[in-house]
Write a protein that holds these residues in place. Structure first.
Motif, PDB file in Angstrom:
ATOM      1  N   ARG A 156       0.821  -1.221   0.000  1.00 21.45           N
ATOM      2  CA  ARG A 156       0.000   0.000   0.000  1.00 21.45           C
ATOM      3  C   ARG A 156       0.849   1.263   0.000  1.00 21.45           C
ATOM      4  NH1 ARG A 156      -5.525  -0.702   1.649  1.00 21.45           N
ATOM      5  NH2 ARG A 156      -5.614   1.513   2.179  1.00 21.45           N
ATOM      6  N   VAL A 157       2.086   1.143   0.513  1.00 18.35           N
ATOM      7  CA  VAL A 157       2.982   2.300   0.583  1.00 18.35           C
ATOM      8  C   VAL A 157       4.052   2.158  -0.500  1.00 18.35           C
ATOM      9  CG1 VAL A 157       4.640   3.552   2.010  1.00 18.35           C
ATOM     10  CG2 VAL A 157       2.582   2.570   3.056  1.00 18.35           C
ATOM     11  N   ALA A 158       4.151   3.177  -1.348  1.00 20.50           N
ATOM     12  CA  ALA A 158       5.125   3.123  -2.451  1.00 20.50           C
ATOM     13  C   ALA A 158       6.552   3.222  -1.913  1.00 20.50           C
ATOM     14  CB  ALA A 158       4.853   4.269  -3.412  1.00 20.50           C
ATOM     15  N   GLU A 160      10.538   1.881  -0.698  1.00 13.93           N
ATOM     16  CA  GLU A 160      11.036   1.095   0.431  1.00 13.93           C
ATOM     17  C   GLU A 160      10.528   1.676   1.740  1.00 13.93           C
ATOM     18  OE1 GLU A 160      15.335  -0.438   0.298  1.00 13.93           O
ATOM     19  OE2 GLU A 160      15.363   1.374  -0.924  1.00 13.93           O
ATOM     20  N   HIS A 161      10.112   0.802   2.657  1.00 10.15           N
ATOM     21  CA  HIS A 161       9.778   1.229   4.014  1.00 10.15           C
ATOM     22  C   HIS A 161       9.922   0.031   4.925  1.00 10.15           C
ATOM     23  CE1 HIS A 161       5.549  -0.327   3.632  1.00 10.15           C
ATOM     24  NE2 HIS A 161       5.825  -0.129   2.351  1.00 10.15           N
ATOM     25  N   HIS A 218      -3.863  10.996   5.106  1.00  8.44           N
ATOM     26  CA  HIS A 218      -4.094   9.569   4.869  1.00  8.44           C
ATOM     27  C   HIS A 218      -3.098   8.781   5.710  1.00  8.44           C
ATOM     28  CE1 HIS A 218      -0.494   8.736   2.390  1.00  8.44           C
ATOM     29  NE2 HIS A 218      -0.635   9.986   1.991  1.00  8.44           N
ATOM     30  N   ASP A 220      -1.622   5.805   4.620  1.00  6.28           N
ATOM     31  CA  ASP A 220      -0.792   4.908   3.799  1.00  6.28           C
ATOM     32  C   ASP A 220       0.619   5.456   3.651  1.00  6.28           C
ATOM     33  OD1 ASP A 220      -2.501   2.754   3.321  1.00  6.28           O
ATOM     34  OD2 ASP A 220      -3.581   3.893   1.790  1.00  6.28           O
ATOM     35  N   PHE A 221       1.254   5.645   4.803  1.00  4.81           N
ATOM     36  CA  PHE A 221       2.652   6.057   4.818  1.00  4.81           C
ATOM     37  C   PHE A 221       3.358   5.221   5.868  1.00  4.81           C
ATOM     38  CE2 PHE A 221       0.629   8.644   8.061  1.00  4.81           C
ATOM     39  CZ  PHE A 221       1.552   8.649   9.084  1.00  4.81           C
ATOM     40  N   ASN A 222       4.676   5.270   5.842  1.00  2.00           N
ATOM     41  CA  ASN A 222       5.431   4.503   6.836  1.00  2.00           C
ATOM     42  C   ASN A 222       6.859   5.033   6.923  1.00  2.00           C
ATOM     43  OD1 ASN A 222       5.973   2.548   8.757  1.00  2.00           O
ATOM     44  ND2 ASN A 222       6.411   0.950   7.257  1.00  2.00           N
ATOM     45  N   PHE A 223       7.522   4.663   7.989  1.00  2.12           N
ATOM     46  CA  PHE A 223       8.908   5.059   8.193  1.00  2.12           C
ATOM     47  C   PHE A 223       9.841   4.175   7.357  1.00  2.12           C
ATOM     48  CE2 PHE A 223       6.682   6.103  12.137  1.00  2.12           C
ATOM     49  CZ  PHE A 223       7.015   7.434  12.277  1.00  2.12           C
ATOM     50  N   HIS A 224      10.825   4.823   6.764  1.00  2.00           N
ATOM     51  CA  HIS A 224      11.918   4.094   6.137  1.00  2.00           C
ATOM     52  C   HIS A 224      13.221   4.655   6.692  1.00  2.00           C
ATOM     53  CE1 HIS A 224      14.549   2.161   3.349  1.00  2.00           C
ATOM     54  NE2 HIS A 224      14.863   3.270   2.716  1.00  2.00           N
TER      55      HIS A 224
ATOM     56  N   ASN B 222      19.164   8.130   7.752  1.00  2.00           N
ATOM     57  CA  ASN B 222      18.184   9.156   8.106  1.00  2.00           C
ATOM     58  C   ASN B 222      16.779   8.601   7.918  1.00  2.00           C
ATOM     59  OD1 ASN B 222      17.184  11.647   8.913  1.00  2.00           O
ATOM     60  ND2 ASN B 222      17.335  12.560   6.868  1.00  2.00           N
ATOM     61  N   PHE B 223      15.819   9.295   8.513  1.00  2.00           N
ATOM     62  CA  PHE B 223      14.421   8.914   8.389  1.00  2.00           C
ATOM     63  C   PHE B 223      13.853   9.376   7.039  1.00  2.00           C
ATOM     64  CE2 PHE B 223      15.225   9.508  12.922  1.00  2.00           C
ATOM     65  CZ  PHE B 223      14.775   8.308  13.435  1.00  2.00           C
ATOM     66  N   HIS B 224      13.076   8.509   6.450  1.00  2.00           N
ATOM     67  CA  HIS B 224      12.279   8.889   5.283  1.00  2.00           C
ATOM     68  C   HIS B 224      10.841   8.481   5.553  1.00  2.00           C
ATOM     69  CE1 HIS B 224      10.809   9.522   1.304  1.00  2.00           C
ATOM     70  NE2 HIS B 224      10.648   8.241   1.030  1.00  2.00           N
ATOM     71  N   ILE B 225       9.926   9.370   5.223  1.00  2.00           N
ATOM     72  CA  ILE B 225       8.510   9.015   5.333  1.00  2.00           C
ATOM     73  C   ILE B 225       8.062   8.572   3.952  1.00  2.00           C
ATOM     74  CG2 ILE B 225       6.215   9.772   6.032  1.00  2.00           C
ATOM     75  CD1 ILE B 225       8.371   9.763   8.292  1.00  2.00           C
ATOM     76  N   ALA B 226       7.939   7.250   3.788  1.00  3.69           N
ATOM     77  CA  ALA B 226       7.482   6.693   2.516  1.00  3.69           C
ATOM     78  C   ALA B 226       5.968   6.890   2.421  1.00  3.69           C
ATOM     79  CB  ALA B 226       7.831   5.210   2.428  1.00  3.69           C
ATOM     80  N   GLY B 227       5.516   7.210   1.208  1.00  6.67           N
ATOM     81  CA  GLY B 227       4.073   7.338   0.999  1.00  6.67           C
ATOM     82  C   GLY B 227       3.547   8.750   1.175  1.00  6.67           C
ATOM     83  N   THR B 228       4.447   9.734   1.331  1.00 10.06           N
ATOM     84  CA  THR B 228       3.950  11.106   1.509  1.00 10.06           C
ATOM     85  C   THR B 228       3.366  11.661   0.224  1.00 10.06           C
ATOM     86  OG1 THR B 228       6.158  11.957   1.018  1.00 10.06           O
ATOM     87  CG2 THR B 228       5.557  11.747   3.336  1.00 10.06           C
ATOM     88  N   THR B 230       1.841   9.833  -2.206  1.00  7.78           N
ATOM     89  CA  THR B 230       0.805   8.998  -2.818  1.00  7.78           C
ATOM     90  C   THR B 230      -0.330   8.874  -1.820  1.00  7.78           C
ATOM     91  OG1 THR B 230       1.787   7.013  -1.863  1.00  7.78           O
ATOM     92  CG2 THR B 230       2.452   7.577  -4.108  1.00  7.78           C
ATOM     93  N   SER B 231      -1.516   8.605  -2.295  1.00 10.07           N
ATOM     94  CA  SER B 231      -2.575   8.208  -1.363  1.00 10.07           C
ATOM     95  C   SER B 231      -3.396   7.131  -2.029  1.00 10.07           C
ATOM     96  CB  SER B 231      -3.424   9.400  -0.935  1.00 10.07           C
ATOM     97  OG  SER B 231      -4.275   9.784  -1.965  1.00 10.07           O
ATOM     98  N   ALA B 232      -3.630   6.082  -1.282  1.00  7.11           N
ATOM     99  CA  ALA B 232      -4.263   4.889  -1.871  1.00  7.11           C
ATOM    100  C   ALA B 232      -5.778   5.049  -1.901  1.00  7.11           C
ATOM    101  CB  ALA B 232      -3.886   3.651  -1.083  1.00  7.11           C
TER     102      ALA B 232
END
Lengths: 232, 232
Positions: A156-158, A160-161, A218, A220-224, B222-228, B230-232
């Motif tokens: 659901r999250v585009a 890498e995460h 929304h 549909d995000f996550n930490f990477h 470092n931190f990356h917020i994946a999915g910022t 996009t929204s499903a």
């Protein structure tokens, strides 16, 4: 593998449905199954009553915390953080002994208003509290840093995460990692932070997670963690 | 633009050097410049004494907190979190009034042993404490969630990764965002979390950051917020 998912909220339902879909024998545990099944109104978050979910979606049995834990090979805690120790006490230390317990709960404290605070925080964590209270159980903190839909469907999250695991038992973390891989997580995206003490760090991601949820609109995000596979 | 970097540690030196390299007039502020310049031994982290860094690398003037703040158009706080309010009080509320203050400090508390805890935490933050203590200063919390080398050279970390800004003043956050872009941050990687209250969330990233530093064995992550986006 027999899984007991403790908690009837949307996290518990989502994880139980995924486990059942993957072919695991699965039950959901709650304090009072009759009371839960008697509900006909949506919960405070607008989720349909449990009986409706169970009828429409998954024929997962609802039993008491005690029955669920006694029957299962492994247990997943999705109860509200403030109620987790009570729920696990009801499940019974003997029924949990020797078993892997995946702790997804976060100790959100709404008594201080919004945004919620955490209790415990910083110098302790819910994961550690559970491990201390049930020393014969192999507690692995995992999946508590994201929305439940993402837990069971990382696609659901585009991009890498990552998902973090914390626990004192290496075999238990390996078992949980295999389960996460079966959920769709690439093995390289499962970050082993170390002992259960590191649950402090993942529980403390909740404040920024909640803020990002509001900002992005929304879940549909996550930490990477960028840079885990390189060193300059 | 005249920048005063408060703090002579490795974070302050790294940020001051970057600002000077970009052509900004830059000074470093400290409590007692003579005492700092008289040091001939490396600090507790093995960094060379300030005078050696200054001689070898950058002819950045070292002045008192007060002189630095009075002279500057904008101020960067890189002092130890536990000493930040005292340092800013020495800088002087009048000298800070109306100016943008970029707060990079984290309120690490080593009094509880290792790993350090945070003080304040959860229901307050250092960023908020500074904003309350200096209501006429435009505080922007930023860059406190990564190693200082990454702050000024994001290309050290492969792939997409992010920097958070928190602050009550929209124009101040815009100004800080422009500075971050000049450091090499893509504008899309600067995540505005909202008001200074959201500094709670970024300061609470420190425990997992410290753990990851130990686990990975390097600080180029470092931190990356994946999915910022996009929204499903």
């Amino acid at each position: 593998m027999r899984y007991a998912v403790l908690g009837t909220g949307v996290v518990g339902r989502t994880v139980a449905a995924k486990l059942a879909t993957l072919g695991h024998e699965t039950v959901v545990g709650t304090r009072d199954p009759q009371a839960t099944l008697a509900r006909t109104e949506p919960d405070g978050y607008g989720n349909p009553p449990f009986a409706q979910w169970q009828a429409n979606d998954f024929a997962v049995r609802l039993v008491t915390f005690t029955e669920a834990a006694a029957w299962a090979d492994a247990v997943v805690n999705t109860t509200a953080g403030a109620a987790s120790l009570e729920a696990l006490t009801a499940a019974g230390a003997d029924n949990l002994a020797g078993k892997v317990l995946i702790d997804i709960a976060n100790p959100l404290d709404f008594s201080t208003g919004m945004p919620p605070s955490l209790n415990p925080v910083d110098t302790d964590s819910l994961g550690e509290q559970i491990q201390r209270a049930f020393p014969d159980t192999r507690v692995v903190k995992a999946l508590n840093t994201m929305n439940c839909e993402v837990m069971v469907d990382p696609s659901r999250v585009a991009g890498e995460h990552d998902v973090f695991v914390s626990g004192d038992d290496t075999d238990a973390k390996k078992q949980v990692t295999e389960l996460l891989v079966s959920f769709g997580w690439p093995a390289a995206s499962v970050i082993d932070l170390g002992g259960i003490i590191t649950a402090r760090g993942t529980e403390m991601l909740l404040p920024i997670w909640l803020r990002l949820w509001g900002t992005l609109g929304h879940a549909d995000f996550n930490f990477h963690i960028a840079g885990t596979r390189t060193s300059a």
